[in-house]
Design a protein around this motif. Structure first.
Motif, PDB file in Angstrom:
ATOM      1  N   VAL A 109      -9.313  -7.441  11.867  1.00 22.28           N
ATOM      2  CA  VAL A 109     -10.492  -5.850  11.082  1.00 22.28           C
ATOM      3  C   VAL A 109     -10.847  -5.443  12.069  1.00 22.28           C
ATOM      4  N   LYS A 110     -11.235  -4.677  11.477  1.00 14.43           N
ATOM      5  CA  LYS A 110     -12.272  -3.661  11.389  1.00 14.43           C
ATOM      6  C   LYS A 110     -13.440  -3.416  11.104  1.00 14.43           C
ATOM      7  N   VAL A 111     -14.683  -3.364  11.713  1.00 17.19           N
ATOM      8  CA  VAL A 111     -15.589  -3.115  10.851  1.00 17.19           C
ATOM      9  C   VAL A 111     -16.462  -2.142  11.221  1.00 17.19           C
ATOM     10  N   GLU A 112     -17.439  -1.259  10.492  1.00 15.99           N
ATOM     11  CA  GLU A 112     -17.575  -0.422  11.164  1.00 15.99           C
ATOM     12  C   GLU A 112     -18.942   0.133  10.270  1.00 15.99           C
ATOM     13  N   THR A 113     -19.962   0.086  11.236  1.00 18.55           N
ATOM     14  CA  THR A 113     -20.881   0.415  10.193  1.00 18.55           C
ATOM     15  C   THR A 113     -21.849   1.664  11.529  1.00 18.55           C
ATOM     16  N   TYR A 114     -23.464   1.861  10.674  1.00 21.70           N
ATOM     17  CA  TYR A 114     -24.346   2.591  11.191  1.00 21.70           C
ATOM     18  C   TYR A 114     -25.452   2.225  11.774  1.00 21.70           C
ATOM     19  N   VAL A 115     -26.062   2.922  12.419  1.00 19.44           N
ATOM     20  CA  VAL A 115     -27.987   1.605  12.768  1.00 19.44           C
ATOM     21  C   VAL A 115     -28.457   2.809  12.962  1.00 19.44           C
ATOM     22  N   GLU A 116     -29.431   2.921  12.074  1.00 19.75           N
ATOM     23  CA  GLU A 116     -30.706   3.706  11.400  1.00 19.75           C
ATOM     24  C   GLU A 116     -31.634   4.292  12.769  1.00 19.75           C
ATOM     25  N   TYR A 117     -32.061   4.976  13.229  1.00 23.62           N
ATOM     26  CA  TYR A 117     -32.929   4.833  14.418  1.00 23.62           C
ATOM     27  C   TYR A 117     -34.544   4.490  13.712  1.00 23.62           C
ATOM     28  N   PRO A 118     -35.174   2.945  14.488  1.00 24.06           N
ATOM     29  CA  PRO A 118     -36.058   2.985  13.248  1.00 24.06           C
ATOM     30  C   PRO A 118     -37.438   3.584  13.337  1.00 24.06           C
ATOM     31  N   LEU A 119     -38.011   3.337  12.538  1.00 20.48           N
ATOM     32  CA  LEU A 119     -39.823   4.433  12.342  1.00 20.48           C
ATOM     33  C   LEU A 119     -39.819   5.711  12.079  1.00 20.48           C
ATOM     34  N   ILE A 120     -38.511   6.049  11.484  1.00 19.30           N
ATOM     35  CA  ILE A 120     -37.709   7.726  10.877  1.00 19.30           C
ATOM     36  C   ILE A 120     -38.358   7.512   9.442  1.00 19.30           C
ATOM     37  N   PRO A 121     -39.280   7.846   8.457  1.00 19.29           N
ATOM     38  CA  PRO A 121     -39.415   7.462   6.925  1.00 19.29           C
ATOM     39  C   PRO A 121     -37.634   8.674   6.381  1.00 19.29           C
ATOM     40  N   THR A 122     -37.152   7.411   5.346  1.00 16.47           N
ATOM     41  CA  THR A 122     -35.546   8.801   5.047  1.00 16.47           C
ATOM     42  C   THR A 122     -36.197   8.999   4.487  1.00 16.47           C
ATOM     43  N   ARG A 123     -37.613   8.373   3.205  1.00 16.11           N
ATOM     44  CA  ARG A 123     -37.198   9.742   1.828  1.00 16.11           C
ATOM     45  C   ARG A 123     -37.650  11.498   2.458  1.00 16.11           C
ATOM     46  N   TRP A 124     -37.828  11.627   3.234  1.00 15.06           N
ATOM     47  CA  TRP A 124     -38.081  12.679   4.263  1.00 15.06           C
ATOM     48  C   TRP A 124     -36.808  13.580   4.807  1.00 15.06           C
ATOM     49  N   LEU A 125     -35.830  12.752   5.352  1.00 12.17           N
ATOM     50  CA  LEU A 125     -34.698  13.674   6.159  1.00 12.17           C
ATOM     51  C   LEU A 125     -33.906  12.957   5.477  1.00 12.17           C
ATOM     52  N   ALA A 126     -33.608  12.644   4.226  1.00 14.17           N
ATOM     53  CA  ALA A 126     -32.567  11.965   3.229  1.00 14.17           C
ATOM     54  C   ALA A 126     -31.705  12.360   3.632  1.00 14.17           C
ATOM     55  N   SER A 127     -31.170  14.188   3.884  1.00 13.72           N
ATOM     56  CA  SER A 127     -30.515  14.459   3.779  1.00 13.72           C
ATOM     57  C   SER A 127     -29.618  14.083   5.667  1.00 13.72           C
ATOM     58  N   VAL A 128     -30.681  14.088   6.154  1.00 10.55           N
ATOM     59  CA  VAL A 128     -30.148  14.197   7.545  1.00 10.55           C
ATOM     60  C   VAL A 128     -30.491  13.130   8.166  1.00 10.55           C
ATOM     61  N   VAL A 129     -30.746  11.682   8.598  1.00 14.73           N
ATOM     62  CA  VAL A 129     -31.036   9.960   8.473  1.00 14.73           C
ATOM     63  C   VAL A 129     -29.876  10.799  10.247  1.00 14.73           C
ATOM     64  N   PRO A 130     -30.946  10.568  11.289  1.00 12.23           N
ATOM     65  CA  PRO A 130     -29.858   9.651  12.442  1.00 12.23           C
ATOM     66  C   PRO A 130     -29.322   8.994  12.518  1.00 12.23           C
ATOM     67  N   THR A 131     -28.402   8.568  12.880  1.00  9.40           N
ATOM     68  CA  THR A 131     -27.772   7.240  13.161  1.00  9.40           C
ATOM     69  C   THR A 131     -26.842   7.226  14.685  1.00  9.40           C
ATOM     70  N   ILE A 132     -26.559   5.934  14.389  1.00  6.80           N
ATOM     71  CA  ILE A 132     -25.868   5.752  15.537  1.00  6.80           C
ATOM     72  C   ILE A 132     -24.234   5.234  15.117  1.00  6.80           C
ATOM     73  N   PRO A 133     -22.988   5.247  15.230  1.00  8.19           N
ATOM     74  CA  PRO A 133     -22.133   4.564  14.700  1.00  8.19           C
ATOM     75  C   PRO A 133     -21.937   3.786  15.680  1.00  8.19           C
ATOM     76  N   VAL A 134     -21.130   2.050  14.893  1.00  8.08           N
ATOM     77  CA  VAL A 134     -21.401   1.422  15.490  1.00  8.08           C
ATOM     78  C   VAL A 134     -20.336   0.439  14.929  1.00  8.08           C
ATOM     79  N   THR A 135     -18.535   0.445  15.522  1.00  7.07           N
ATOM     80  CA  THR A 135     -17.437  -0.154  15.414  1.00  7.07           C
ATOM     81  C   THR A 135     -17.034  -1.179  16.393  1.00  7.07           C
ATOM     82  N   ALA A 136     -16.656  -1.904  15.110  1.00  6.89           N
ATOM     83  CA  ALA A 136     -16.221  -3.421  16.021  1.00  6.89           C
ATOM     84  C   ALA A 136     -14.310  -3.622  15.608  1.00  6.89           C
TER      85      ALA A 136
END
Length: 149
Positions: A109-136
């Motif tokens: 079983v492979k689980v893949e998700t992304y972590v968004e950086y905290p306290l960054i408003p997504t409505r201002w950066l809707a197209s380029v939200v910085p994330t960290i990929p996490v795979t297990a």
């Protein structure tokens, strides 16, 4: 003579009144705020890693007992991510090799998700939200004995 010496000493020694407040504010902004942001980011990342690892392992256990119970495995993943207060993963893949899935096969079983950086408003950066990929991923052998109740 003493008045002249005292006057010269005052000229050589700068006035330091009120500088402690300025230094404290500078240190707060320059050090404490970035350290607090780093701690928030690492805590969010660690919670997501724990959720991904736990959900991959538990889903592999469920599927190794009964390959047809994929809905139960997906529900388990959603429950684990909800317990950590995180959105469910974007990718959940399960494979069994060799096919058909029988005793001695391995369920992965492979689980893949992304972590968004905290306290960054997504409505201002809707197209380029910085994330960290996490795979297990987790692999479990298919059990030979199935007991029905």
């Amino acid at each position: 003579m003493t008045a002249i010496v005292q006057g010269l000493q005052r000229l050589r020694r700068p006035q330091e009144e009120g500088e402690a407040v300025v230094e404290f504010l500078f240190l707060t902004v320059a050090l404490i705020i970035p350290i607090a942001y780093f701690i928030l980011t690492v805590a969010s990342l660690q919670a997501t890693v724990f959720a991904a690892e736990s959900s991959a392992r538990e889903s592999a256990r469920i599927l190794s007992r009964n390959w047809a119970s994929s809905e139960l495995a997906e529900k388990q993943v959603e429950t684990i991510f909800a317990d950590f207060g995180i959105q469910p993963p974007q990718v959940l893949e399960s494979t069994c090799s060799p096919q058909p899935c029988a005793s001695g096969s391995l369920v992965t079983v492979k689980v893949e998700t992304y972590v968004e950086y905290p306290l960054i408003p997504t409505r201002w950066l809707a197209s380029v939200v910085p994330t960290i990929p996490v795979t297990a991923s987790a692999t479990m052998p298919v059990e030979a004995l199935h007991v029905s109740r």
